[in-house]
Enzyme design. Structure first.
Site, mmCIF file in Angstrom:
data_model
loop_
_atom_site.group_PDB
_atom_site.id
_atom_site.type_symbol
_atom_site.label_atom_id
_atom_site.label_comp_id
_atom_site.label_asym_id
_atom_site.label_seq_id
_atom_site.Cartn_x
_atom_site.Cartn_y
_atom_site.Cartn_z
ATOM 1 N N ARG A 65 0.834 -1.204 0.000
ATOM 2 C CA ARG A 65 0.000 0.000 0.000
ATOM 3 C C ARG A 65 0.872 1.260 0.000
ATOM 4 O O ARG A 65 0.481 2.292 -0.543
ATOM 5 C CB ARG A 65 -0.997 0.003 1.162
ATOM 6 C CG ARG A 65 -2.050 1.094 1.039
ATOM 7 C CD ARG A 65 -3.175 0.946 2.053
ATOM 8 N NE ARG A 65 -4.215 0.027 1.624
ATOM 9 C CZ ARG A 65 -5.245 0.331 0.824
ATOM 10 N NH1 ARG A 65 -5.385 1.568 0.380
ATOM 11 N NH2 ARG A 65 -6.131 -0.568 0.489
ATOM 12 N N GLU A 68 -10.317 5.612 6.552
ATOM 13 C CA GLU A 68 -8.898 5.949 6.628
ATOM 14 C C GLU A 68 -8.489 7.261 5.949
ATOM 15 O O GLU A 68 -7.617 7.962 6.465
ATOM 16 C CB GLU A 68 -8.060 4.808 6.030
ATOM 17 C CG GLU A 68 -8.140 3.522 6.807
ATOM 18 C CD GLU A 68 -7.549 2.371 6.016
ATOM 19 O OE1 GLU A 68 -8.200 1.893 5.070
ATOM 20 O OE2 GLU A 68 -6.420 1.975 6.337
HETATM 21 N N1 MTE Z 1 -13.192 4.915 13.823
HETATM 22 C C1 MTE Z 1 -13.320 4.589 15.121
HETATM 23 N N2 MTE Z 1 -14.140 5.309 15.894
HETATM 24 N N3 MTE Z 1 -12.637 3.539 15.667
HETATM 25 C C2 MTE Z 1 -11.776 2.784 14.910
HETATM 26 O O1 MTE Z 1 -11.170 1.837 15.411
HETATM 27 N N4 MTE Z 1 -10.745 2.423 12.682
HETATM 28 C C3 MTE Z 1 -10.382 3.050 11.400
HETATM 29 C C4 MTE Z 1 -11.604 3.691 10.758
HETATM 30 N N5 MTE Z 1 -12.287 4.529 11.710
HETATM 31 C C5 MTE Z 1 -11.599 3.120 13.528
HETATM 32 C C6 MTE Z 1 -12.369 4.198 13.019
HETATM 33 C C7 MTE Z 1 -9.793 2.124 10.454
HETATM 34 S S1 MTE Z 1 -8.155 1.797 10.555
HETATM 35 C C8 MTE Z 1 -10.534 1.566 9.451
HETATM 36 S S2 MTE Z 1 -9.827 0.554 8.294
HETATM 37 C C9 MTE Z 1 -11.979 1.809 9.328
HETATM 38 O O2 MTE Z 1 -12.473 2.653 10.351
HETATM 39 C C10 MTE Z 1 -12.693 0.458 9.386
HETATM 40 O O3 MTE Z 1 -14.055 0.570 9.309
HETATM 41 P P1 MTE Z 1 -14.871 0.717 7.924
HETATM 42 O O4 MTE Z 1 -14.216 -0.218 6.953
HETATM 43 O O5 MTE Z 1 -16.221 0.308 8.293
HETATM 44 O O6 MTE Z 1 -14.726 2.123 7.528
HETATM 45 N N1 LUZ Z 2 -5.580 -4.664 5.251
HETATM 46 C C1 LUZ Z 2 -5.263 -5.539 4.293
HETATM 47 C C2 LUZ Z 2 -5.705 -3.354 5.010
HETATM 48 O O1 LUZ Z 2 -5.137 -6.726 4.576
HETATM 49 N N2 LUZ Z 2 -5.101 -5.087 3.034
HETATM 50 C C3 LUZ Z 2 -5.218 -3.792 2.692
HETATM 51 O O2 LUZ Z 2 -5.062 -3.424 1.532
HETATM 52 C C4 LUZ Z 2 -5.513 -2.866 3.724
HETATM 53 N N3 LUZ Z 2 -5.603 -1.564 3.467
HETATM 54 C C5 LUZ Z 2 -5.857 -0.724 4.456
HETATM 55 C C6 LUZ Z 2 -6.031 -1.211 5.744
HETATM 56 N N4 LUZ Z 2 -5.961 -2.519 6.006
HETATM 57 MO MO1 MOS Z 3 -7.723 -0.205 9.111
HETATM 58 S S1 MOS Z 3 -5.677 0.064 9.239
HETATM 59 O O1 MOS Z 3 -7.650 -0.958 7.604
HETATM 60 O O2 MOS Z 3 -7.924 -1.440 10.200
#
Ligand code: MTE
Ligand code: LUZ
Ligand code: MOS
Length: 751
Positions: A304, A706
Site C-alpha cells: 500500500r 482511513e
Molecule cells: N473509527 C473509530 N471510531 N474507531 C476505529 O477503530 N478504525 C479506522 C476507521 N475509523 C476506527 C475508526 C480504520 S483503521 C478503518 S480501516 C476503518 O475505520 C474500518 O471501518 P470501515 O471499513 O467500516 O470504515
Molecule cells: N488490510 C489488508 C488493510 O489486509 N489489506 C489492505 O489493503 C488494507 N488496506 C488498508 C487497511 N488494512
Molecule cells: Mo484499518 S488500518 O484498515 O484497520
C-alpha cells in the site's frame, strides 16, 4: 440520522469484553513476555510462579496441542517462544490464575536465563545486514532515467517517520469458553473474527467448525486489532481448552503499549525533478520499512506504501522501491492508512524541499501537479471519478487560500513571540484490499414474522458506525422504518470466511451484501403481494414507508401484514447474500493492474501557531473539502473525518514513539505517550463535496474510515512554515516526523 449506539455508549451501558463473564469459574490469563529484544533462551524456571496464591497453570510452547504458529502471510511468528526471543514483550509463557492480580504477581516470580544476541532497531542497518522479510518490490511508470535531463531542478533528500501507538480505549482482550466435545467459543475484541477462528483452530489442532468467534463491538481498533487480536485470543483459548474453564485476557495499558504492534516507522530516500514551471517530471524513492521482528501484515502494508507513492498527483516518470526490514522491535502492524501515510509524507517532504530550492511555492507545486481524470497511477490504473481538482477548487473557493496566506503574513509581521504557518494538503486514497481475495463479504438477513429484521454480516463495529450504515441500508432497501432493524454481533457461525473489517471497506462490502440479501427477500415479498393484489406484473408493486404500493398508489397492505401473510404462505423470509468487488486484478510480475475499486479525494488547509519561546504549538485551524460520494450518513462521515484528521495530526506533530538502542520503548506509559486531547483539537470546518457520484460502492457512497487521516500530514508542513517565520536563514528544516516541541526548540535555537 443519529447513530443508534450513541445513547448506550454515553450512558455506559454498551458491553465490552471486560464486562462479560464476571462469574466465579472464570480464570484470568497474563502473558510473560521477553525482557530482552533478542536472545537465546537457556533456561526458564516457573516453579515459584506456579506455587503462588491463586495460580492454576503456567503454559508454554510445549503445551500447544496444534501448531505453534501465528504468522498468516509468512509463517515466522510462533505464538509462544521456543528457544529464541526476537523483541521485548515476545510472548514466552501464559500464567493463569483465579484473579488477574494474582497472575500479574506470579509473573514476577518467573526466573530465566536468556543469552543476549545483537539487537537491530533501525531499518537501514537491517537492510545493510540483509535482514529482509521479503525481497524488495519496485513500481515503475514511464522512464525516470531518460528524463532527469529535462528537469530544471533536481533535489535529493531523505525523510523519516516514526511509528504510532493505536491507543484504542479498550486494550486487546478476549474471553474463551470451552463448549461441549472439546470445542471452544471465543469472544474477541477483533476486527477479524475469521482470523481469530483460524488462529485458534490452528493452535488447538481443531477444524474451524469447532471454533466459534463472536464480536459485539470494539472500543476502537484502528488497525491494531486487524491481525494482532488473534494473538491475544489464542492466549486465552489455549488455557480454556486445556483447563476446561472460561479464561479471560485483558491487557493492562502498559502491556498493550509494550507487547502489541504499532504503525511502521519508515526511513526513505527520494530524488525529485521539476521543470521551471513547477511540473514534476520525475520522482524516484526508496522506502525502508521497519517491519519489526515478524512479518505480520508488513508485506501488505509495504504494497500500500507503493500504491500511494504519488498521492493525489500525476507524475509521468516514477520509480518507487520498497523493502520490509526485519528488526528486533515489536512486529509492526496495520494502522489507519496502512503504509499510505508514510509514502505521502515523503512526497510532501520532497515537494517542500523542491519549493525551497526553486522558489516556487509548495502550494503551487501541489496544484500544478494534481491528478486529472484519466491520469495514470504508477501501477497502471487510471483515475476515474477523480475529484482531486474539484476538491482543491472547492476548498479554495470556500476558504480563499490567498486570504489565509495574507492573514498569516500580517500576523507574523506583528508578532514576535508567536508565529503562524499554513499548508495545504490534498489526499488520494485507494479503496479495496490490495489482497484481492479479501474483497468479499456476506450478509445473513432474517425478517421475523412480526416484521422485525435481524442482520448479520462480517463487519465489526469499532466506533466507525458501520452497524448504523448497515442498518440504514437494510431499512432503505426494504422500505421500512429503521427502528425495525437490529444489527447482530459478528459471528463466525452465522457468517463465514469473512475479511477483516479494514481497508475502510467495511460498509462498502458488507453494506452491499446486506443490500443484496434484502433485495432477495423483498423480491419474494413483492411477487407474493403482486399475486394477492392481482397485479399483472410484480414490477407494478413496490414497498416504501412500510406500505405496499400498486402502480404507485398506496394499498391497505402494510409491512406487518405483508410479512404475516407471507409467513403463513410459507414464503422464505431469510436470505444470505454474497458480494465480491468486481473488476479487480493485479499482476505482480509487471506490478500493474486495477488494484482499487475507486479512490477517495480531498483537500485541507491547515494552520499552526507556534510559541517561539517555549517551542509549543497548536494546530489552530483546519478547513477541508472531502469527497464522500453520496454519503449514507453525513453525521457519521463527519465524525470519521474529524477523528481521522486529529489522529493524523497526532502522528505527525505530537505522538513520539521512541525506542532505545536496546529495543526498549521510551514511551511505555500513558503519561509519556501523548495522544491529542480535547485541548489539541483544532477549529474544524468540514465541507462534504456535493453533487458527486460513485457507482462503485453501496448506495453510491464512498469509504471514509482511513483517508482523512492523511490530512494530518499538512500539520507538519504548516509547522515548518511557522518555524521558518522565526528563522529565515539557510538552516535546513527537519523532515523527521513527529515534529515534537523538543525537536522544534532544537531547531530554533540549535546551531
Ligand atoms: N473509527 C473509530 N471510531 N474507531 C476505529 O477503530 N478504525 C479506522 C476507521 N475509523 C476506527 C475508526 C480504520 S483503521 C478503518 S480501516 C476503518 O475505520 C474500518 O471501518 P470501515 O471499513 O467500516 O470504515
Ligand atoms: N488490510 C489488508 C488493510 O489486509 N489489506 C489492505 O489493503 C488494507 N488496506 C488498508 C487497511 N488494512
Ligand atoms: Mo484499518 S488500518 O484498515 O484497520
Amino acid at each position: 440520522m443519529q447513530n443508534v449506539d450513541a445513547d448506550f455508549h454515553v450512558k455506559g451501558e454498551s458491553v465490552f469484553i471486560d464486562d462479560m463473564f464476571t462469574h466465579e469459574r472464570l480464570l484470568h490469563a497474563v502473558v510473560f513476555g521477553s525482557p530482552v529484544a533478542h536472545g537465546r533462551i537457556l533456561s526458564l524456571d516457573y516453579q515459584k510462579a506456579l506455587a503462588a496464591p491463586g495460580v492454576v497453570a503456567v503454559l508454554g510452547a510445549k503445551d500447544i496441542p496444534g501448531e505453534n504458529q501465528l504468522g498468516t502471510i509468512i509463517a515466522d511468528e510462533p505464538m509462544l517462544a521456543e528457544d529464541a526471543v526476537h523483541f521485548i514483550g515476545d510472548p514466552i509463557l501464559i500464567v493463569v490464575a483465579e484473579s488477574r492480580k494474582q497472575a500479574e504477581t506470579a509473573i514476577k516470580l518467573i526466573e530465566y536465563d536468556i543469552a543476549p544476541l545483537p539487537v537491530i532497531t533501525d531499518p537501514r542497518t537491517a537492510f545493510d545486514k540483509g535482514k529482509l522479510i521479503a525481497p524488495p518490490r519496485t513500481f515503475l511508470l514511464g522512464d525516470p532515467d531518460a528524463h532527469w535531463e529535462e528537469c530544471d531542478y533536481i533535489i535529493e533528500g531523505s525523510a523519516e517517520s516514526e511509528g504510532q501507538e493505536h491507543f484504542y480505549m479498550e486494550p486487546q482482550s478476549a474471553v474463551a469458553v470451552p463448549i461441549e466435545r472439546g470445542g471452544i467459543k471465543v469472544h474477541s475484541s477483533s476486527q477479524n473474527p475469521t482470523g481469530v477462528q483460524k488462529g485458534v483452530a490452528k493452535i488447538l489442532g481443531l477444524p474451524m467448525n469447532r471454533v466459534e468467534v463472536d464480536t459485539r463491538r470494539l472500543g476502537g481498533g484502528f488497525g491494531g486489532k486487524e491481525d494482532q487480536a488473534t494473538t491475544w485470543a489464542t492466549m486465552c483459548a489455549l488455557p480454556a481448552f486445556l483447563l476446561k474453564r472460561p479464561v479471560k485476557i485483558v491487557l493492562s495499558r502498559h502491556a498493550d503499549l509494550v507487547m502489541t504492534g504499532k504503525r511502521h516507522p519508515y526511513a526513505s530516500d527520494y530524488k525529485i525533478g521539476l521543470r521551471a514551471d513547477g511540473k514534476i517530471l520525475c520522482y524516484e524513492v526508496m522506502f525502508y520499512q521497519n517491519s519489526g521482528a515478524a512479518a505480520d501484515l508488513s508485506t501488505s502494508i509495504l504494497e500500500r506504501t507503493l500504491f500511494h507513492t504519488t498521492n493525489s498527483y500525476f507524475i509521468p516518470h516514477v520509480k518507487a522501491t520498497a523493502v520490509c526490514c526485519r528488526t528486533n522491535l515489536v512486529p509492526f502492524t496495520a494502522f489507519r492508512g496502512f503504509g499510505g501515510p508514510q509514502a505521502m509524507f515523503v512526497l510532501e517532504s520532497a515537494i517542500y524541499r523542491a519549493s525551497e530550492v526553486s522558489g516556487i511555492s509548495a502550494q503551487a507545486i501541489q496544484q500544478i501537479n494534481l491528478l486529472s481524470e484519466g491520469d495514470s497511477f504508477p501501477y497502471g490504473q487510471k483515475a476515474e471519478y477523480s475529484q482531486a481538482k474539484k476538491c482543491w477548487q472547492k476548498a479554495d473557493e470556500l476558504y480563499r487560500f490567498d486570504g489565509i496566506y495574507k492573514e498569516i503574513e500580517t500576523f507574523n509581521r506583528h508578532h514576535s513571540r508567536y508565529k503562524k504557518g499554513v499548508a495545504t494538503m490534498p489526499i488520494c486514497f485507494g479503496i479495496s484490499f490490495t489482497a484481492i481475495h479479501l474483497n468479499q463479504a456476506r450478509a445473513l438477513v432474517h425478517v421475523y414474522n412480526d416484521g422485525s429484521v435481524n442482520v448479520s454480516t462480517g463487519a465489526v463495529e469499532m466506533g466507525q458506525g458501520v452497524n448504523m450504515k448497515i442498518l440504514q441500508v437494510a431499512a432503505h432497501t426494504l422500505g421500512i422504518n429503521p427502528s425495525r432493524v437490529r444489527v447482530e454481533t459478528t459471528n463466525t457461525s452465522r457468517v463465514a470466511n469473512t475479511a477483516p473489517t479494514a481497508a475502510s471497506s467495511g460498509s462498502d462490502l458488507n453494506g452491499m451484501a446486506t443490500q443484496f440479501a434484502c433485495e432477495d427477500i423483498l423480491g419474494r415479498l413483492i411477487r407474493f403481494a403482486a399475486e394477492r393484489l392481482g397485479a399483472d406484473h410484480p414490477d407494478r408493486v413496490t414497498v416504501a414507508n412500510e406500505t405496499v404500493y400498486l402502480n404507485g398508489e398506496a394499498t391497505d397492505l402494510d409491512w406487518n401484514h405483508l410479512v404475516h401473510l407471507a409467513y403463513f404462505s410459507r414464503i422464505n423470509l431469510s436470505s444470505e447474500a454474497h458480494y465480491a468487488t468486481p473488476d479487480l486484478h493485479f499482476d505482480k510480475t509487471t506490478e500493474k493492474g486495477r488494484a482499487f475499486a475507486y479512490h477517495v479525494f480531498g483537500t485541507a488547509i491547515i494552520e499552526a501557531t507556534l510559541d517561539g519561546l517555549l517551542g509549543t504549538y497548536d494546530i489552530s485551524r483546519v478547513k477541508l473539502v472531502h469527497d464522500c460520494g453520496k454519503s449514507i450518513n453525513p453525521l457519521i462521515d463527519r465524525g470519521q473525518i474529524e477523528g481521522g484528521l486529529v489522529q493524523g495530526i497526532g502522528w505527525q506533530v505530537m505522538e513520539s514513539l521512541t525506542f532505545r538502542a536496546d529495543g526498549s520503548l521510551v514511551n511505555a506509559t500513558a503519561d509519556s505517550y501523548k495522544i491529542p486531547d480535547i485541548q489539541s483539537i483544532p477549529d474544524m470546518e468540514i465541507h462534504i463535496l456535493e453533487d458527486v457520484d460513485n457507482p462503485h460502492a453501496v448506495l453510491h457512497s464512498k469509504a471514509v474510515g482511513e483517508p482523512p487521516f492523511m490530512y494530518g500530514i499538512g500539520a507538519y508542513f504548516a509547522l515548518l512554515n511557522a518555524m521558518r517565520a522565526f528563522r529565515d536563514d539557510d538552516k535546513p528544516l527537519p523532515f523527521h516526523s513527529p515534529l515534537t516541541p523538543e525537536r522544534v526548540l532544537m531547531w530554533l535555537y540549535g546551531k
